[in-house]
Enzyme design. Sequence first.
Site, PDB file in Angstrom:
ATOM      1  N   HIS A 470       0.829  -1.205   0.000  1.00 56.28           N
ATOM      2  CA  HIS A 470       0.000   0.000   0.000  1.00 56.28           C
ATOM      3  C   HIS A 470       0.869   1.262   0.000  1.00 56.28           C
ATOM      4  CE1 HIS A 470      -3.508   2.548   1.199  1.00 56.28           C
ATOM      5  NE2 HIS A 470      -2.551   3.254   1.767  1.00 56.28           N
ATOM      6  N   GLU A 471       1.782   1.357   0.962  1.00 53.22           N
ATOM      7  CA  GLU A 471       2.606   2.568   1.056  1.00 53.22           C
ATOM      8  C   GLU A 471       3.478   2.727  -0.185  1.00 53.22           C
ATOM      9  OE1 GLU A 471       1.975   4.788   3.155  1.00 53.22           O
ATOM     10  OE2 GLU A 471       0.680   3.586   4.441  1.00 53.22           O
ATOM     11  N   HIS A 474       1.827   4.747  -2.827  1.00 53.74           N
ATOM     12  CA  HIS A 474       2.034   6.193  -2.679  1.00 53.74           C
ATOM     13  C   HIS A 474       3.388   6.601  -3.247  1.00 53.74           C
ATOM     14  CE1 HIS A 474      -1.531   7.022  -0.356  1.00 53.74           C
ATOM     15  NE2 HIS A 474      -1.185   6.249   0.659  1.00 53.74           N
ATOM     16  N   HIS A 477       3.228   6.847  -6.923  1.00 53.21           N
ATOM     17  CA  HIS A 477       2.518   8.067  -7.309  1.00 53.21           C
ATOM     18  C   HIS A 477       3.493   9.258  -7.305  1.00 53.21           C
ATOM     19  CE1 HIS A 477      -1.704  10.153  -6.858  1.00 53.21           C
ATOM     20  NE2 HIS A 477      -1.107  10.436  -7.996  1.00 53.21           N
TER      21      HIS A 477
END
Length: 688
Positions: A470-471, A474, A477
């Site tokens: 998940h992290e 980021h 992104h």
Amino acid sequence: MTTDNPFYAPSDLPYQLPPFERIEIDHYLPAFERGMAEQRAEVEAIAADPAQPTFDNTLVALERSGRTLQRVSAAFFTVTSADTNPRLQEIEAEVVPRLSAHTDAIMLDPGLYRRIRDLYERRDALGLDAESAWLLERYHVEFVRAGAELSEEQHVRLREINAELAALATDYGNLVRDEMKASAVAVGSEAELDGLPADAIAAAAVAARDRGLDGQFVLNLVLPTGQAPLAALRDRALRERLHTASVTRGSRGDANDTTGLALRIVRLRAERARLLGYEHHAAYNISDNTARSVPAVEEMLAKLVPAAMANAAAEADDLQAAIDAEAGAFTLQPWDWAYYTERIRRERYAIDEAELRPYFELERVLRDGVFYAAGELYGVRFEERPQLRAYHPDARVFEVFDRDGGPLGLYVGDFFTRESKRGGAWANALVAQSGLFGTAPVAVNNLNVNRAPDGEPTLLTLDEVRTLFHEFGHALHTLFSRVYFPKFAGTRVPRDFVEYPSQVNEVWMLWPEVLEHYALHHVTGERLPQDVVDRLQAAEQFNKGFATTEYLAATLLDLAWHTLSVEDAAAVEDVMAFEAEALARAGVATPFVPPRYRTPYFAHIFSGAAYSAGYYSYIWSEVLDADTVDWLTERGGLRRDSGDAFRDGLLAKGGSADAMEVYRTFRGRDPLIEPLLKRRGLTGDVAA
């Protein structure tokens, strides 16, 4: 300390990585002071420019301002989150209100706002390209929302509120971190830890030694209510101790009690919202997100609550039945939930979390799972650069190479828990990508994984594997950003959009091609057996009633606090009583499923403004995420053409256009909610 301050010029390290080996604590405050003074002078020059406002002499000039302040802020707040100490906390307490006042001085500068408003009124005649036009739109919106059109008398009160809120948020965050460490549960004998895997017991021994408790064991708390050892500990009394330590944090009336701070924050936010013309803080915050309005959020949540609660109740019945089948049966309590859930998972799906851990060794998960999936999907490559020093020895630096082999940026991974780190997991940027400045991104991921003893592998739980994927979403992104203006770089998107790309990246955790590449037993090298993989896939919706309910409870608690008017907030006296009433009113009060975060340790919404009235963002973003995962699946999964389409059509855009327009262009239509409902097992009793 002032003449050779490392922040006074751009770093000469690769990708302008801050030169942490040359940065001393006493460099921070002078750099903040110079940075604020420089930017204020730059802004005053823009506002006083006698020339007619142009896009370049006003907005581009604003984007160019404050470079020293940006450099010191990025480094300082990275360090205070991940490796703080008393002196850094003193500086933080001093500088945060000053930064708030500095921001207000810019956003409430009447001369500057006149220039922006002049440009905005002439926007159709300026001939701007799409990103430039959006920059003008955003600056105008943000200045108005900051209070630029209020009277001078109102400005005075607004500045006071903002300064106090900044200080309170810092105090709240520090107390939450301190209380989380202080509430760790010390255990006197290894026998009490019966059920924990050997590596977890070893980590508890290390945690005890770190606290000077040789011969004992310490169960560190993580930020959410749920604590991982509850799923394995056979000692029911110890489970109760651990659960109670978790849920009572910050509300015991001691020096670390945060309830008074939370209430004061809520009251000030309500007052500020009214000053700015909104009914309450939630109306103010959500109006600038993709949801646009509180009713839109409430409507979505109302569709989910009945089915989630029904599923959680059915799960509770299953757990009670398992308890009743034992000798000396008792009534299910919240500290029993995870333990008996694991038992039923083992019986129903033959899945044992403890037996999975040997297949999830941190280094292999990172390199052969997380990095591998990114390489297959996007063509990027990661090489560790041990010669580049980050802010702590645990923080490792990797250079990232793009699909054409050229340099892309840096990735910093800081995975272990420590006394000086705040709880939870997060991502941030040390350097933002920007065409204006020619800068490449430096992305940071922080987790809180218990370190194994020296020489032993660090084994992850399934949830920790998911958190890492998940992290890293980021981070991608941030790394894939291709914008001109730094204001739009990477994750600088609406709060209820920012979790979308990171949640999409979670899909690769159990994707067969990825899983078989990294899920290897750390001793034997054996792949995670296919029948276990099949059972993991089959168990995807298992315990989803609990997971959805605990999340919805936290979301609805956030909204309850932030839909209070000034008068209603003033009438609240007992914070914990208000919490209980709010959960009951929202239909999510259950003795078995406490909120994922309770008011005293709800750092997302009280130690910063980003998620206040915005914790709904995760499930709002999950609508987009589930819809996109369906798209990826339909196209065959881990394919470069799909990765390139997602990267170039969405991730690269950052915040440089309206988020939902970016999504519609990428997906070819509005998102559908059905994939989310199916994923969470909510298709049966969802309200119409």
